[in-house]
Design a protein around this motif. Sequence first.
Motif, short mmCIF file in Angstrom:
data_model
loop_
_atom_site.label_atom_id
_atom_site.label_comp_id
_atom_site.label_asym_id
_atom_site.label_seq_id
_atom_site.Cartn_x
_atom_site.Cartn_y
_atom_site.Cartn_z
N GLY A 29 1.09 -1.14 0.04
CA GLY A 29 -0.43 0.19 -0.39
C GLY A 29 1.09 0.99 0.20
O GLY A 29 0.35 2.54 0.30
N THR A 30 2.03 1.37 -0.52
CA THR A 30 2.93 2.58 -0.16
C THR A 30 3.47 3.23 -1.69
O THR A 30 3.91 4.01 -1.46
N VAL A 31 2.72 2.36 -2.19
CA VAL A 31 3.50 2.63 -3.78
C VAL A 31 2.23 2.80 -4.67
O VAL A 31 1.67 1.83 -5.00
N CYS A 32 2.05 4.05 -5.77
CA CYS A 32 1.64 3.87 -6.85
C CYS A 32 1.75 2.53 -7.91
O CYS A 32 2.83 3.11 -8.73
N SER A 41 -6.42 -0.81 -11.12
CA SER A 41 -5.08 -0.06 -12.10
C SER A 41 -5.55 1.60 -12.06
O SER A 41 -6.55 2.11 -12.08
N CYS A 42 -4.71 2.61 -12.00
CA CYS A 42 -4.46 3.90 -12.06
C CYS A 42 -4.96 4.88 -13.48
O CYS A 42 -5.38 3.85 -14.51
N ALA A 43 -4.70 6.11 -12.74
CA ALA A 43 -5.49 6.99 -14.06
C ALA A 43 -5.14 5.97 -15.44
O ALA A 43 -5.37 6.28 -16.80
N VAL A 44 -3.58 6.39 -14.99
CA VAL A 44 -3.34 5.83 -17.13
C VAL A 44 -3.27 4.26 -17.52
O VAL A 44 -3.78 3.64 -18.92
N GLY A 45 -3.31 3.80 -16.10
CA GLY A 45 -3.07 2.41 -16.61
C GLY A 45 -4.56 1.56 -17.12
O GLY A 45 -4.23 0.73 -17.85
N CYS A 46 -5.36 2.72 -16.75
CA CYS A 46 -6.84 1.46 -17.23
C CYS A 46 -7.22 1.69 -18.41
O CYS A 46 -7.51 1.13 -18.96
N VAL A 47 -6.25 3.06 -18.98
CA VAL A 47 -6.18 2.90 -20.35
C VAL A 47 -4.99 2.18 -21.35
O VAL A 47 -4.86 2.49 -22.86
N ASP A 56 7.76 -3.97 -17.54
CA ASP A 56 8.68 -2.51 -17.00
C ASP A 56 8.47 -1.75 -16.83
O ASP A 56 9.23 -0.44 -16.69
N ILE A 57 6.99 -1.07 -17.20
CA ILE A 57 5.91 0.23 -16.57
C ILE A 57 6.77 0.75 -15.23
O ILE A 57 6.11 2.11 -15.02
N GLU A 58 6.04 -0.55 -14.39
CA GLU A 58 5.74 0.15 -13.22
C GLU A 58 7.07 1.02 -12.69
O GLU A 58 8.10 0.79 -13.12
N SER A 64 8.34 9.92 -18.60
CA SER A 64 9.01 8.87 -18.56
C SER A 64 8.71 8.11 -19.81
O SER A 64 9.58 7.48 -20.33
N MET A 65 7.56 6.94 -19.27
CA MET A 65 7.15 6.10 -19.84
C MET A 65 7.47 6.58 -21.70
O MET A 65 8.05 5.11 -22.19
#
Length: 128
Positions: A29-32, A41-47, A56-58, A64-65
């Motif tokens: 629970g410490t890192v998005c 999934s996060c805001a970008v991860g959901c798309v 590799d993108i984490e 940066s990605m």
Amino acid sequence: MSQFTAQSLFDTIATHLLTQGKKALTYDGTVCRYRGTAGTSCAVGCVIPNKFYTEDIEGESVTSMLKHAMASTYSAPLNAFLLNDLGPHRDLLRDLQYLHDEHAVESWEFELQSMARRLNLNLPEVLQ
């Protein structure tokens, strides 16, 4: 040409975040993360479609990605998706990623409404 418009991305991400109602985080629970625990999934991860997702993108910001994709760091299909579909919306995605990562979940609705006004975007149904 991107398969997304700024409006379609905003609608998809805002709806996803408010429906999910929690951050996508590591097990402790410490890192998005782009893909978190329990199917989140996060805001970008959901798309990012599952067929393109890689660990590799984490740990990378969306900016940066995209830089890594320009250097052909990832698989050719992922590089193409990032550059062609997400790249044109880098600033919007950066702002939405910041909202997910840095704001309390309880403030997301207000922040998304403010963002929509600032960027002259329509509010998705979930925010009306």
